[in-house]
Design a protein around this motif. Structure first.
Motif, PDB file in Angstrom:
ATOM      1  N   PHE A  33      12.334  42.503  78.684  1.00 55.35           N
ATOM      2  CA  PHE A  33      13.156  43.586  78.165  1.00 55.35           C
ATOM      3  C   PHE A  33      13.947  44.162  79.327  1.00 55.35           C
ATOM      4  CE2 PHE A  33      14.239  47.740  76.553  1.00 55.35           C
ATOM      5  CZ  PHE A  33      14.417  47.532  75.202  1.00 55.35           C
ATOM      6  N   ARG A  34      15.268  44.082  79.237  1.00 56.47           N
ATOM      7  CA  ARG A  34      16.133  44.437  80.362  1.00 56.47           C
ATOM      8  C   ARG A  34      16.792  45.794  80.132  1.00 56.47           C
ATOM      9  NH1 ARG A  34      21.543  41.183  81.754  1.00 56.47           N
ATOM     10  NH2 ARG A  34      22.141  42.274  83.656  1.00 56.47           N
ATOM     11  N   LEU A  35      16.750  46.661  81.125  1.00 57.12           N
ATOM     12  CA  LEU A  35      17.428  47.955  81.128  1.00 57.12           C
ATOM     13  C   LEU A  35      18.534  47.868  82.172  1.00 57.12           C
ATOM     14  CD1 LEU A  35      14.144  50.056  81.192  1.00 57.12           C
ATOM     15  CD2 LEU A  35      15.582  49.674  79.195  1.00 57.12           C
ATOM     16  N   GLU A  42      18.844  48.139  87.950  1.00 57.09           N
ATOM     17  CA  GLU A  42      18.391  47.459  86.740  1.00 57.09           C
ATOM     18  C   GLU A  42      16.886  47.223  86.787  1.00 57.09           C
ATOM     19  OE1 GLU A  42      20.512  43.922  85.812  1.00 57.09           O
ATOM     20  OE2 GLU A  42      22.473  44.903  85.884  1.00 57.09           O
ATOM     21  N   VAL A  43      16.280  47.181  85.594  1.00 57.25           N
ATOM     22  CA  VAL A  43      14.836  46.974  85.471  1.00 57.25           C
ATOM     23  C   VAL A  43      14.591  45.918  84.398  1.00 57.25           C
ATOM     24  CG1 VAL A  43      12.646  48.054  84.778  1.00 57.25           C
ATOM     25  CG2 VAL A  43      14.256  49.320  86.207  1.00 57.25           C
ATOM     26  N   SER A  44      13.616  45.062  84.640  1.00 59.30           N
ATOM     27  CA  SER A  44      13.194  44.076  83.651  1.00 59.30           C
ATOM     28  C   SER A  44      11.693  44.215  83.439  1.00 59.30           C
ATOM     29  CB  SER A  44      13.546  42.664  84.129  1.00 59.30           C
ATOM     30  OG  SER A  44      13.218  41.711  83.150  1.00 59.30           O
ATOM     31  N   LEU A  45      11.282  44.395  82.176  1.00 57.32           N
ATOM     32  CA  LEU A  45       9.876  44.597  81.835  1.00 57.32           C
ATOM     33  C   LEU A  45       9.343  43.390  81.078  1.00 57.32           C
ATOM     34  CD1 LEU A  45      10.157  48.253  80.481  1.00 57.32           C
ATOM     35  CD2 LEU A  45       9.370  47.565  82.748  1.00 57.32           C
ATOM     36  N   SER A  46       8.149  42.943  81.432  1.00 58.40           N
ATOM     37  CA  SER A  46       7.493  41.864  80.688  1.00 58.40           C
ATOM     38  C   SER A  46       6.967  42.409  79.364  1.00 58.40           C
ATOM     39  CB  SER A  46       6.331  41.291  81.499  1.00 58.40           C
ATOM     40  OG  SER A  46       5.275  42.240  81.584  1.00 58.40           O
ATOM     41  N   PHE A  47       6.569  41.507  78.481  1.00 59.76           N
ATOM     42  CA  PHE A  47       6.005  41.927  77.208  1.00 59.76           C
ATOM     43  C   PHE A  47       4.740  42.761  77.432  1.00 59.76           C
ATOM     44  CE2 PHE A  47       3.433  41.180  73.333  1.00 59.76           C
ATOM     45  CZ  PHE A  47       4.295  41.755  72.418  1.00 59.76           C
ATOM     46  N   TYR A 101      18.177  38.992  70.091  1.00 58.70           N
ATOM     47  CA  TYR A 101      18.469  37.561  70.029  1.00 58.70           C
ATOM     48  C   TYR A 101      19.318  37.221  68.813  1.00 58.70           C
ATOM     49  CZ  TYR A 101      15.078  36.598  73.720  1.00 58.70           C
ATOM     50  OH  TYR A 101      14.414  36.553  74.917  1.00 58.70           O
ATOM     51  N   TYR A 102      20.286  36.335  69.020  1.00 63.81           N
ATOM     52  CA  TYR A 102      21.113  35.823  67.933  1.00 63.81           C
ATOM     53  C   TYR A 102      21.738  34.509  68.392  1.00 63.81           C
ATOM     54  CZ  TYR A 102      25.027  35.199  64.745  1.00 63.81           C
ATOM     55  OH  TYR A 102      25.920  34.665  63.851  1.00 63.81           O
ATOM     56  N   GLY A 103      21.564  33.466  67.609  1.00 64.80           N
ATOM     57  CA  GLY A 103      22.195  32.192  67.900  1.00 64.80           C
ATOM     58  C   GLY A 103      21.787  31.591  69.233  1.00 64.80           C
ATOM     59  N   GLY A 104      20.522  31.820  69.633  1.00 68.36           N
ATOM     60  CA  GLY A 104      20.046  31.279  70.894  1.00 68.36           C
ATOM     61  C   GLY A 104      20.389  32.111  72.112  1.00 68.36           C
ATOM     62  N   ASP A 105      21.142  33.181  71.928  1.00 67.09           N
ATOM     63  CA  ASP A 105      21.559  34.064  73.019  1.00 67.09           C
ATOM     64  C   ASP A 105      20.734  35.352  72.940  1.00 67.09           C
ATOM     65  OD1 ASP A 105      22.792  35.777  74.816  1.00 67.09           O
ATOM     66  OD2 ASP A 105      24.802  35.535  73.968  1.00 67.09           O
ATOM     67  N   ARG A 106      20.016  35.674  74.001  1.00 65.24           N
ATOM     68  CA  ARG A 106      19.167  36.868  73.960  1.00 65.24           C
ATOM     69  C   ARG A 106      19.973  38.161  73.850  1.00 65.24           C
ATOM     70  NH1 ARG A 106      16.522  38.361  79.668  1.00 65.24           N
ATOM     71  NH2 ARG A 106      15.870  40.028  78.310  1.00 65.24           N
ATOM     72  N   SER A 165      15.950  42.699  73.073  1.00 67.51           N
ATOM     73  CA  SER A 165      15.872  42.102  74.406  1.00 67.51           C
ATOM     74  C   SER A 165      16.316  43.046  75.511  1.00 67.51           C
ATOM     75  CB  SER A 165      16.730  40.839  74.454  1.00 67.51           C
ATOM     76  OG  SER A 165      18.081  41.157  74.120  1.00 67.51           O
ATOM     77  N   GLY A 166      16.882  44.197  75.148  1.00 64.30           N
ATOM     78  CA  GLY A 166      17.283  45.108  76.206  1.00 64.30           C
ATOM     79  C   GLY A 166      18.181  46.224  75.732  1.00 64.30           C
ATOM     80  N   ILE A 167      18.454  47.125  76.662  1.00 61.94           N
ATOM     81  CA  ILE A 167      19.346  48.262  76.434  1.00 61.94           C
ATOM     82  C   ILE A 167      20.378  48.277  77.553  1.00 61.94           C
ATOM     83  CG2 ILE A 167      19.552  50.770  76.234  1.00 61.94           C
ATOM     84  CD1 ILE A 167      16.529  50.835  75.613  1.00 61.94           C
TER      85      ILE A 167
END
Length: 196
Positions: A33-35, A42-47, A101-106, A165-167
């Motif tokens: 999950f990307r902020l 920027e920050v990226s969080l795991s599930f 996610y949509y069409g393979g693109d997160r 997937s992110g904000i």
């Protein structure tokens, strides 16, 4: 007190399933999950990190632009204001895009929202729900598993991004997926703001 049904809507006790594209297949190892956007860093969080955040339980009314409204669905999830604790916003951030996610693109799907309206406990990244006929259960893949954004009842439900997937934090409002196709930027069901 009787619930207010927005104009042009009908009540349903079911939770209809509507979405664009294929259902996302969750993979915990590759999910994060990307902020990002107008933030100092920027920050990226795991599930696991997301699911370890404080939980909120809130009962929300849902209003879909296709004309159904479902009252009193209770969700458990992570309030958007919990995500804000991970980033320092630049000055004058007033809007966000919630991606999914949509069409393979997160980041293939997005919905724009004003940040000021999302700071309470009724703007949630949800993973389970219940209502008067269902006990607690995980949201299904078709409803957005593992995590779906549920906006306050003052927005039509297309603002409720599935498979989030992110904000992205923004100073200016920008069109999301449906807004690019002519849907309302503000999407207030009580004002029947369906299209521009």
């Amino acid at each position: 007190m009787e619930k207010q049904l927005p104009p042009g809507q009908f009540k349903t006790k079911t939770w209809p399933i509507l979405h664009q594209g294929d259902v996302y297949e969750f993979n915990e190892q590759s999910w994060n999950f990307r902020l990002f956007g107008q933030v100092k860093q920027e920050v990226s969080l795991s599930f696991a990190e997301v699911m370890s955040l404080p939980k909120t339980v809130s009962t929300v009314d849902m209003h879909c632009v296709t004309a159904w409204s479902k009252f009193d669905t209770t969700f458990e999830g992570i309030a958007l204001h919990e995500m804000l604790k991970f980033v320092e916003l630049n000055e004058d951030v007033k809007y966000i895009q919630v991606y999914g996610y949509y069409g393979g693109d997160r980041f293939g799907y997005s919905a724009n929202l004003p940040l000021k309206d999302l700071l309470g406990d009724n703007a949630l990244f949800v993973y389970r729900w219940k209502d008067e006929t269902h006990d607690w259960q995980d949201i299904t893949p078709k409803h957005g598993y593992p995590l779906r954004f549920i906006p306050p009842a003052s927005f039509y439900l297309w603002k409720g991004t599935k498979w989030v997937s992110g904000i992205r934090f923004m100073k200016q409002d920008e069109e999301g997926f449906w807004e690019e196709l002519g849907y309302s930027m503000t999407a207030n069901p009580f004002k029947e703001e369906r299209f521009r």
